[in-house]
Design an enzyme around this catalytic site. Structure first.
Site, PDB file in Angstrom:
ATOM      1  N   ARG A 144       0.875  -1.106  -0.150  1.00 55.65           N
ATOM      2  CA  ARG A 144      -0.081  -0.046   0.140  1.00 55.65           C
ATOM      3  C   ARG A 144       1.013   1.178   0.078  1.00 55.65           C
ATOM      4  O   ARG A 144       0.470   2.459  -0.509  1.00 55.65           O
ATOM      5  CB  ARG A 144      -0.852   0.067   1.212  1.00 55.65           C
ATOM      6  CG  ARG A 144      -1.985  -1.048   1.102  1.00 55.65           C
ATOM      7  CD  ARG A 144      -3.044  -0.847   2.010  1.00 55.65           C
ATOM      8  NE  ARG A 144      -3.723   0.287   2.105  1.00 55.65           N
ATOM      9  CZ  ARG A 144      -4.446   0.728   2.900  1.00 55.65           C
ATOM     10  NH1 ARG A 144      -4.617   0.393   4.057  1.00 55.65           N
ATOM     11  NH2 ARG A 144      -5.011   1.954   2.918  1.00 55.65           N
ATOM     12  N   TYR A 192      -8.600  14.076  -6.716  1.00 58.59           N
ATOM     13  CA  TYR A 192      -9.271  15.347  -6.112  1.00 58.59           C
ATOM     14  C   TYR A 192      -8.640  15.525  -4.610  1.00 58.59           C
ATOM     15  O   TYR A 192      -8.238  14.578  -4.241  1.00 58.59           O
ATOM     16  CB  TYR A 192     -10.924  15.314  -5.874  1.00 58.59           C
ATOM     17  CG  TYR A 192     -11.294  14.266  -5.080  1.00 58.59           C
ATOM     18  CD1 TYR A 192     -11.742  12.956  -5.621  1.00 58.59           C
ATOM     19  CD2 TYR A 192     -11.641  14.455  -3.529  1.00 58.59           C
ATOM     20  CE1 TYR A 192     -12.348  11.968  -5.023  1.00 58.59           C
ATOM     21  CE2 TYR A 192     -12.426  13.439  -2.949  1.00 58.59           C
ATOM     22  CZ  TYR A 192     -12.609  12.481  -3.661  1.00 58.59           C
ATOM     23  OH  TYR A 192     -13.243  11.483  -3.016  1.00 58.59           O
ATOM     24  N   ASN A 221      -9.632  18.616   2.361  1.00 57.40           N
ATOM     25  CA  ASN A 221      -9.170  18.837   3.546  1.00 57.40           C
ATOM     26  C   ASN A 221     -10.258  18.194   4.598  1.00 57.40           C
ATOM     27  O   ASN A 221     -11.322  17.972   4.258  1.00 57.40           O
ATOM     28  CB  ASN A 221      -9.299  20.386   3.934  1.00 57.40           C
ATOM     29  CG  ASN A 221      -8.330  21.271   3.055  1.00 57.40           C
ATOM     30  OD1 ASN A 221      -7.294  20.564   3.121  1.00 57.40           O
ATOM     31  ND2 ASN A 221      -8.513  22.412   2.862  1.00 57.40           N
ATOM     32  N   GLN A 262      -8.310   2.758  -4.105  1.00 57.12           N
ATOM     33  CA  GLN A 262      -7.962   4.049  -3.613  1.00 57.12           C
ATOM     34  C   GLN A 262      -6.605   4.235  -3.095  1.00 57.12           C
ATOM     35  O   GLN A 262      -6.128   3.204  -2.613  1.00 57.12           O
ATOM     36  CB  GLN A 262      -8.815   4.314  -2.553  1.00 57.12           C
ATOM     37  CG  GLN A 262      -8.479   4.500  -1.196  1.00 57.12           C
ATOM     38  CD  GLN A 262      -8.504   3.064  -0.690  1.00 57.12           C
ATOM     39  OE1 GLN A 262      -8.435   2.098  -1.199  1.00 57.12           O
ATOM     40  NE2 GLN A 262      -8.247   3.035   1.077  1.00 57.12           N
ATOM     41  N   SER A 292     -17.446  12.434   6.064  1.00 54.43           N
ATOM     42  CA  SER A 292     -17.368  13.225   4.899  1.00 54.43           C
ATOM     43  C   SER A 292     -18.335  14.469   4.968  1.00 54.43           C
ATOM     44  O   SER A 292     -18.182  15.525   4.581  1.00 54.43           O
ATOM     45  CB  SER A 292     -17.542  12.634   3.575  1.00 54.43           C
ATOM     46  OG  SER A 292     -16.512  11.796   3.563  1.00 54.43           O
TER      47      SER A 292
HETATM   48  C1  VOV Z   1     -12.047   1.909  -2.093  1.00 49.46           C
HETATM   49  C2  VOV Z   1     -12.500   2.874  -1.193  1.00 49.46           C
HETATM   50  C3  VOV Z   1     -11.841   3.465   0.246  1.00 49.46           C
HETATM   51  C4  VOV Z   1     -11.612   2.373   1.288  1.00 49.46           C
HETATM   52  C5  VOV Z   1     -11.554   0.993   1.315  1.00 49.46           C
HETATM   53  C6  VOV Z   1     -11.016   3.458   2.364  1.00 49.46           C
HETATM   54  C7  VOV Z   1     -10.559   2.989   3.595  1.00 49.46           C
HETATM   55  C8  VOV Z   1      -9.903   3.901   4.353  1.00 49.46           C
HETATM   56  C9  VOV Z   1      -9.413   3.602   5.435  1.00 49.46           C
HETATM   57  C10 VOV Z   1      -9.264   2.045   6.037  1.00 49.46           C
HETATM   58  C11 VOV Z   1      -8.512   4.903   6.122  1.00 49.46           C
HETATM   59  C12 VOV Z   1      -7.709   4.730   7.450  1.00 49.46           C
HETATM   60  C13 VOV Z   1      -6.701   4.048   7.542  1.00 49.46           C
HETATM   61  C14 VOV Z   1      -5.654   4.271   6.441  1.00 49.46           C
HETATM   62  O1  VOV Z   1      -5.400   3.462   5.714  1.00 49.46           O
HETATM   63  O2  VOV Z   1      -4.994   5.487   6.418  1.00 49.46           O
HETATM   64  C15 VOV Z   1      -8.559   5.851   5.124  1.00 49.46           C
HETATM   65  C16 VOV Z   1      -8.251   6.997   5.148  1.00 49.46           C
HETATM   66  C17 VOV Z   1      -8.631   7.903   4.550  1.00 49.46           C
HETATM   67  N1  VOV Z   1      -9.496   7.861   3.486  1.00 49.46           N
HETATM   68 FE1  VOV Z   1     -10.494   6.577   2.807  1.00 49.46          FE
HETATM   69  N2  VOV Z   1     -11.216   4.662   1.810  1.00 49.46           N
HETATM   70  C18 VOV Z   1     -11.984   4.879   0.713  1.00 49.46           C
HETATM   71  C19 VOV Z   1     -12.141   5.852  -0.368  1.00 49.46           C
HETATM   72  C20 VOV Z   1     -11.889   7.151   0.427  1.00 49.46           C
HETATM   73  C21 VOV Z   1     -12.535   8.172  -0.450  1.00 49.46           C
HETATM   74  C22 VOV Z   1     -13.410   8.017  -1.601  1.00 49.46           C
HETATM   75  C23 VOV Z   1     -11.912   9.326   0.307  1.00 49.46           C
HETATM   76  C24 VOV Z   1     -12.612  10.799  -0.226  1.00 49.46           C
HETATM   77  C25 VOV Z   1     -13.691  11.269   0.707  1.00 49.46           C
HETATM   78  C26 VOV Z   1     -14.911  11.561   0.080  1.00 49.46           C
HETATM   79  O3  VOV Z   1     -16.002  11.696   0.999  1.00 49.46           O
HETATM   80  O4  VOV Z   1     -14.846  11.678  -1.116  1.00 49.46           O
HETATM   81  C27 VOV Z   1     -11.207   8.893   1.312  1.00 49.46           C
HETATM   82  C28 VOV Z   1     -10.688   9.603   2.060  1.00 49.46           C
HETATM   83  C29 VOV Z   1      -9.673   9.174   3.120  1.00 49.46           C
HETATM   84  C30 VOV Z   1      -8.933  10.180   3.845  1.00 49.46           C
HETATM   85  C31 VOV Z   1      -8.722  11.836   3.570  1.00 49.46           C
HETATM   86  C32 VOV Z   1      -8.206   9.550   4.759  1.00 49.46           C
HETATM   87  C33 VOV Z   1      -7.104   9.841   5.556  1.00 49.46           C
HETATM   88  C34 VOV Z   1      -7.782  10.455   6.688  1.00 49.46           C
HETATM   89  C35 VOV Z   1      -6.995  10.766   8.091  1.00 49.46           C
HETATM   90  O5  VOV Z   1      -7.464  11.732   8.686  1.00 49.46           O
HETATM   91  O6  VOV Z   1      -5.828  10.349   8.301  1.00 49.46           O
HETATM   92  N3  VOV Z   1     -11.194   7.579   1.097  1.00 49.46           N
HETATM   93  N4  VOV Z   1      -9.452   5.240   4.012  1.00 49.46           N
END
Ligand code: VOV
Length: 249
Positions: free
Chosen positions: A131, A145, A148, A185, A223
């Site tokens: 990853r 995109y 924040n 992602q 979100s």
């Molecule tokens: C396939 C889709 C998908 C999956 C499985 C997923 C899972 C995860 C996990 C498990 C984790 C936390 C642990 C890590 O792995 O860091 C995250 C972390 C994060 N994510 Fe996520 N996210 C996805 C998808 C996904 C999307 C589409 C978005 C945009 C939000 C939206 O509304 O448009 C997003 C955002 C984030 C962000 C900004 C962070 C970091 C936040 C922070 O404060 O650090 N993310 N995300």
């Protein structure tokens, strides 16, 4: 006292978005255009070599709409290498026919919100390494995109305690898991590097899955309450003959 999430940081990422100056491009001879495209292909082959050797990765996509014509996303172990590759691109003949539209500088980031207790070095864990140093997929569609987490009165992500953030991220992760196999992602952190805090890069074979995933997440508290977004860029893969056809006049 609030506790910052502990991050694991992987490859540095440059999202380089360009528009073509089609008017100038049309004015040069076929030979000159062909030479510029050939030179660019040599550059892309050099990028691909790093993919093959797993010392970096890249993705080349057209962008739909007027914000840009194409995006080159490059990942490397150091920011210096990104800077060198950007500079090398700018010196190619084809760069004279591009207009910079947007760029984003960040680093692949994993947080410890959902990490279990372990004494092992996460940087040695094969799943974590895959990853942090991802091979960018050659899937048909990309969506990128920047975003924040809000700091707005009561809605301040950075004032929430760790347990609350963990709870919210768990819900976020559960929604994401529902798209396993449909959307890949890559989250890159950009605090201190660029104008937003994270870059979100999504890949899929079905472009509609981006809309479905992002829409579903809009209703999730992380979100709905705490996210704010920059510009969205969507596009399609430029590979094989399409790399040449894109520049044909
Ligand atoms: C396939 C889709 C998908 C999956 C499985 C997923 C899972 C995860 C996990 C498990 C984790 C936390 C642990 C890590 O792995 O860091 C995250 C972390 C994060 N994510 Fe996520 N996210 C996805 C998808 C996904 C999307 C589409 C978005 C945009 C939000 C939206 O509304 O448009 C997003 C955002 C984030 C962000 C900004 C962070 C970091 C936040 C922070 O404060 O650090 N993310 N995300």
């Amino acid at each position: 006292m609030n506790e910052a999430a502990i991050t694991l940081d992987g490859w540095y990422a440059l999202h380089d978005l360009r528009s073509m100056d089609w008017t100038s491009w049309k004015m040069v001879s076929n030979e000159e255009r062909q030479a510029a495209v050939d030179e660019f292909h040599v550059y892309l082959e050099k990028l691909q070599k790093a993919d093959d050797e797993k010392t970096g990765s890249h993705a080349f996509y057209t962008i739909v709409g007027q914000k840009a014509d194409f995006m080159l996303m490059i990942m490397r172990p150091t920011m210096d290498e990104l800077q060198e590759l950007e500079s090398e691109f700018n010196k190619l003949a084809i760069a004279d026919f591009t207009i910079p539209s947007y760029s984003y500088v960040s680093v692949v980031e994993l947080s410890n919100y959902l990490a279990g207790e372990s004494t092992e070095d996460p940087y040695q864990n094969p799943y974590v390494r895959a990853r942090l140093y991802p091979e960018l997929p050659r899937q048909q569609y990309i969506c990128f995109y920047p975003m924040n987490k809000k700091r707005d009165g009561e809605d301040n992500w950075f004032m929430l305690d760790m347990d609350k953030r963990k709870e919210l991220m768990r819900a976020h992760g559960l929604i994401g898991r529902g798209y396993a196999g449909k959307v890949k992602q890559i989250i890159t952190g950009s605090v201190g590097f660029d104008d937003f805090e994270w870059g979100v890069t999504l890949f899929s074979e079905d472009i509609l899955q981006f809309k479905k995933l992002i829409y579903e997440m809009r209703f999730d508290e992380v979100s709905a309450r705490y996210a704010e977004f920059g510009s969205f860029f969507v596009g399609t893969l430029l590979d094989g003959d399409k790399k040449t056809a894109f520049f044909n006049i």
